[in-house]
Enzyme design. Structure first.
Site, PDB file in Angstrom:
ATOM      1  N   ASN A  10      38.561  95.009 -22.843  1.00 21.37           N
ATOM      2  CA  ASN A  10      38.436  94.755 -24.322  1.00 21.37           C
ATOM      3  C   ASN A  10      39.493  93.493 -23.478  1.00 21.37           C
ATOM      4  O   ASN A  10      40.930  93.506 -23.726  1.00 21.37           O
ATOM      5  CB  ASN A  10      38.968  95.232 -25.402  1.00 21.37           C
ATOM      6  CG  ASN A  10      39.120  93.904 -25.918  1.00 21.37           C
ATOM      7  OD1 ASN A  10      38.642  92.746 -26.390  1.00 21.37           O
ATOM      8  ND2 ASN A  10      39.718  94.662 -26.927  1.00 21.37           N
ATOM      9  N   LYS A  12      40.553  90.272 -25.327  1.00 17.83           N
ATOM     10  CA  LYS A  12      40.879  89.499 -25.850  1.00 17.83           C
ATOM     11  C   LYS A  12      40.836  88.553 -26.030  1.00 17.83           C
ATOM     12  O   LYS A  12      40.107  87.660 -25.321  1.00 17.83           O
ATOM     13  CB  LYS A  12      42.039  90.614 -25.972  1.00 17.83           C
ATOM     14  CG  LYS A  12      42.501  91.540 -26.597  1.00 17.83           C
ATOM     15  CD  LYS A  12      43.236  92.374 -27.142  1.00 17.83           C
ATOM     16  CE  LYS A  12      43.130  94.056 -27.017  1.00 17.83           C
ATOM     17  NZ  LYS A  12      44.226  94.914 -27.915  1.00 17.83           N
ATOM     18  N   HIS A  95      37.190  95.867 -33.796  1.00 17.57           N
ATOM     19  CA  HIS A  95      38.433  95.993 -33.318  1.00 17.57           C
ATOM     20  C   HIS A  95      39.285  95.705 -34.365  1.00 17.57           C
ATOM     21  O   HIS A  95      39.276  95.087 -35.045  1.00 17.57           O
ATOM     22  CB  HIS A  95      38.616  94.897 -31.542  1.00 17.57           C
ATOM     23  CG  HIS A  95      39.670  95.152 -31.627  1.00 17.57           C
ATOM     24  ND1 HIS A  95      41.004  94.824 -32.199  1.00 17.57           N
ATOM     25  CD2 HIS A  95      39.531  95.678 -30.203  1.00 17.57           C
ATOM     26  CE1 HIS A  95      41.578  95.379 -30.850  1.00 17.57           C
ATOM     27  NE2 HIS A  95      41.314  96.115 -30.154  1.00 17.57           N
ATOM     28  N   GLU A  97      42.280  94.357 -34.376  1.00 18.79           N
ATOM     29  CA  GLU A  97      42.944  92.920 -34.529  1.00 18.79           C
ATOM     30  C   GLU A  97      41.830  91.937 -34.841  1.00 18.79           C
ATOM     31  O   GLU A  97      42.346  91.366 -36.574  1.00 18.79           O
ATOM     32  CB  GLU A  97      42.876  92.031 -33.002  1.00 18.79           C
ATOM     33  CG  GLU A  97      43.922  92.988 -32.774  1.00 18.79           C
ATOM     34  CD  GLU A  97      44.050  93.080 -31.283  1.00 18.79           C
ATOM     35  OE1 GLU A  97      43.279  92.126 -30.397  1.00 18.79           O
ATOM     36  OE2 GLU A  97      44.622  93.618 -30.252  1.00 18.79           O
ATOM     37  N   GLU A 165      41.124 104.255 -31.809  1.00 19.54           N
ATOM     38  CA  GLU A 165      42.008 103.187 -31.236  1.00 19.54           C
ATOM     39  C   GLU A 165      43.435 103.546 -32.300  1.00 19.54           C
ATOM     40  O   GLU A 165      42.884 102.836 -33.444  1.00 19.54           O
ATOM     41  CB  GLU A 165      41.683 101.794 -31.015  1.00 19.54           C
ATOM     42  CG  GLU A 165      41.204 101.645 -29.783  1.00 19.54           C
ATOM     43  CD  GLU A 165      40.428 100.034 -29.222  1.00 19.54           C
ATOM     44  OE1 GLU A 165      41.386 100.130 -27.679  1.00 19.54           O
ATOM     45  OE2 GLU A 165      40.011  99.452 -30.262  1.00 19.54           O
ATOM     46  N   GLY A 171      48.228  97.828 -27.423  1.00 18.38           N
ATOM     47  CA  GLY A 171      49.390  96.716 -27.151  1.00 18.38           C
ATOM     48  C   GLY A 171      51.145  97.729 -27.298  1.00 18.38           C
ATOM     49  O   GLY A 171      51.702  95.977 -26.923  1.00 18.38           O
ATOM     50  N   SER A 211      46.936 101.382 -25.418  1.00 14.45           N
ATOM     51  CA  SER A 211      47.811 101.813 -24.175  1.00 14.45           C
ATOM     52  C   SER A 211      47.840 102.738 -23.493  1.00 14.45           C
ATOM     53  O   SER A 211      48.399 103.144 -22.956  1.00 14.45           O
ATOM     54  CB  SER A 211      49.730 102.055 -24.979  1.00 14.45           C
ATOM     55  OG  SER A 211      50.027 101.197 -25.590  1.00 14.45           O
TER      56      SER A 211
END
Ligand code: PGA
Length: 248
Positions: A10, A12, A95, A97, A165, A171, A211
């Site tokens: 991904n 992003k 996702h 985010e 996730e 991250g 991560s």
């Protein structure tokens, strides 16, 4: 039936023409195992560009989002038909985010998932709990709720890959331990047995994200319910190839 190992990258909102081309060319040049399904997700603007440069048979392209309606007056959105038109086969939906920054609800994610599947895309469906939900012991409750919203609309899960996730691991450099991730994956699969049946539950890939890097990927080997990875930051780097090879 053995579940094919699946590794997603991904990107992003990262990359420009030159860097995306470089990542694709690196994958082209790498010797990739034929028993791993690899999917890379560049930003929508570069789907066509990535597809044009991609020469690896085992790598496919994914969009990072799609809308739940066909082409039309939806300014700024990307249609499933357009994603398919440039050769992409997958879309990442749900996702964290997008759930947290763009306020996407479980219901909207489910609606987009149904639309993408009905119109021929595979869906990498992201689920996962926030740190405060984990601390409150609500991890399983949260992921089950996110799954159930999709189950309400989708009965055939054969083209869904679930990406677990945990939001606190994304991250941050703090990946879940293989033991913790495996425990959640096993709980997810147990729940899937209840809501979509044993056969579909057994066949559905559940991949881990948060991560993952070239160093820790191998530590997840042996976790029975971890069927691959969804990789953010490290998918932009040469170590992505090591992650693809982690199970070999
Ligand atoms: P990360 O992101 O690998 O950079 O933690 C994973 C993801 O958000 O899919």
């Amino acid at each position: 039936m053995a579940r094919t190992f699946f590794v997603g990258g991904n990107f992003k909102m990262n990359g420009l023409k030159e860097s995306i081309k470089a990542i694709v060319e690196q994958l082209n040049a790498a010797e990739l195992p034929s028993n791993v399904e690899v999917v890379i997700a560049p930003p929508a603007l570069y789907l066509d560009w990535a597809q044009t440069h991609l020469k690896q048979a085992t790598v496919e392209i994914a969009a990072q989002n799609s809308f739940d309606k066909n082409t039309g007056a939806y300014t700024g959105e990307v249609a499933v038909e357009q994603i398919k038109d440039v050769g992409a086969k997958w879309v990442i939906l749900g996702h964290s985010e997008r759930r947290t920054i763009l306020n996407e609800t479980d219901e909207f994610v489910a609606s987009k998932t149904k639309f993408a599947l009905d119109n021929g895309l595979g869906v990498i469906l992201c689920i996962g709990e926030l740190l405060e939900e984990r601390d409150a012991g609500k991890t399983i409750e949260v992921v089950n709720r996110q799954i159930d919203a999709v189950v309400e609309k989708v009965k055939d899960w054969s083209n869904i890959v679930i990406a677990y996730e945990p939001v606190w691991a994304i991250g941050t450099g703090l990946a879940a331990t293989p033991e913790d991730a495996q425990a959640v994956h096993a709980a997810i699969r147990k729940h899937l047995v209840e809501v979509i049946g044993a056969e579909q539950a057994e066949n559905t890939r559940i991949i881990y994200g948060g991560s993952v890097n070239g160093k820790n990927a191998k530590s997840f080997n042996g976790a029975a319910d971890i069927d691959g990875f969804l990789v953010g930051g490290a998918s932009l780097k040469p170590e992505f190839v090591d992650i693809i090879n982690a199970r070999q």
